[in-house]
Design a protein around this motif. Sequence first.
Motif, PDB file in Angstrom:
ATOM      1  N   ILE A 106      92.537  55.098  57.959  1.00 23.89           N
ATOM      2  CA  ILE A 106      93.809  55.167  57.232  1.00 23.89           C
ATOM      3  C   ILE A 106      93.562  55.078  55.726  1.00 23.89           C
ATOM      4  O   ILE A 106      94.116  55.853  54.935  1.00 23.89           O
ATOM      5  N   LEU A 107      92.716  54.133  55.313  1.00 21.25           N
ATOM      6  CA  LEU A 107      92.435  53.950  53.892  1.00 21.25           C
ATOM      7  C   LEU A 107      91.700  55.148  53.303  1.00 21.25           C
ATOM      8  O   LEU A 107      91.969  55.568  52.169  1.00 21.25           O
ATOM      9  N   SER A 108      90.783  55.704  54.076  1.00 20.27           N
ATOM     10  CA  SER A 108      90.022  56.868  53.618  1.00 20.27           C
ATOM     11  C   SER A 108      90.941  58.047  53.330  1.00 20.27           C
ATOM     12  O   SER A 108      90.789  58.750  52.327  1.00 20.27           O
ATOM     13  N   LYS A 109      91.902  58.275  54.203  1.00 17.89           N
ATOM     14  CA  LYS A 109      92.840  59.386  54.032  1.00 17.89           C
ATOM     15  C   LYS A 109      93.595  59.281  52.716  1.00 17.89           C
ATOM     16  O   LYS A 109      93.923  60.293  52.079  1.00 17.89           O
ATOM     17  N   GLU A 110      93.849  58.041  52.274  1.00 14.70           N
ATOM     18  CA  GLU A 110      94.620  57.815  51.043  1.00 14.70           C
ATOM     19  C   GLU A 110      93.734  57.665  49.817  1.00 14.70           C
ATOM     20  O   GLU A 110      94.213  57.311  48.735  1.00 14.70           O
ATOM     21  N   GLY A 111      92.427  57.938  49.969  1.00 20.91           N
ATOM     22  CA  GLY A 111      91.529  57.939  48.825  1.00 20.91           C
ATOM     23  C   GLY A 111      91.018  56.588  48.371  1.00 20.91           C
ATOM     24  O   GLY A 111      90.481  56.459  47.266  1.00 20.91           O
ATOM     25  N   ILE A 112      91.151  55.557  49.207  1.00 17.70           N
ATOM     26  CA  ILE A 112      90.615  54.236  48.857  1.00 17.70           C
ATOM     27  C   ILE A 112      89.091  54.281  48.927  1.00 17.70           C
ATOM     28  O   ILE A 112      88.526  54.759  49.914  1.00 17.70           O
ATOM     29  N   PRO A 113      88.384  53.790  47.899  1.00 12.10           N
ATOM     30  CA  PRO A 113      86.909  53.808  47.933  1.00 12.10           C
ATOM     31  C   PRO A 113      86.362  52.860  48.990  1.00 12.10           C
ATOM     32  O   PRO A 113      86.757  51.700  49.064  1.00 12.10           O
TER      33      PRO A 113
END
Length: 297
Positions: A106-113
Amino acid sequence: MNIFILSRSPNLYSTKRLLESFVRRGHNVRIVDYMRCYINISSGKPSLYFEGRRMNPADAVIARIGASVTTYGATIVRQLEILGYYCVNKSSSIVNSRDKLKSIQILSKEGIPLPDTGFSSDDKDMEQVIDKIGSVPLIVKLLQGTQGQGVILAESKKSAKAIMSAFVQLNSDSLVQEFIKESSGVDIRAIVVGDEIVAAMKRVAPAGEFRSNLHQGGHAFPITLTPNEEEIVIKASNILKLSISGVDFMRTKNGPLILEVNSSPGLQGIENCTGIDVAMKMVLFVEQELKRIKRIN
């Protein structure tokens, strides 16, 4: 106001601190062992019972769900939501954050490093998954591990594959992550309440240990985050739709990398380290949210 704290025991540090803080603010508080709750599902008549009696109304519910019973605990929270209770952290957010793999997806999809991460449950694919991470050593994590348990440092790709294969044989899923050398043995825990970071500490592992968790013997120091770190930490918590969370991250030469977002962060370590009354910060937030909900309705 009437407040329910879902917790296995009133003697747990975080539960006691929340109880004390709510009482200090003049609220009525009940500790509810969610494992003693059961639900009855019938068309149009959902119900929830605790110790054999139908649950009374409450203005707010704070859920302190243990990792080993996430499914059952989240089911109880979901039933409370269905019945119209205000739950500070929603059941879906608790489930998403507790699932290490799902949360970083989920975080990856939103561009979180994030650290580069791979996952496979088949021996035939593991070598390729590990190769795509690249450099060694590598970190292998059990998806169900907590407090630094089930986290292993693999010195070679061969040992990483052997560890992951062993976990598969035990019907336990694991993921593999890049090892951030410059951050070895050090990470940061930030407590997010609403859209604010209320406390942060740096955790340093003991000599010879790469895991910085306090449960693994690490030491903690108060720390001030940079504006960029604050923005990323709050964004990670918001993406998972958590009103209260503990966000773990590493400082690297390329900026912060988020490691994990916890829906039931422990209070003892960070309160003792920083001297900040984190429990009261949470209580004041709940009060503000209840006032906001009342205005809307």
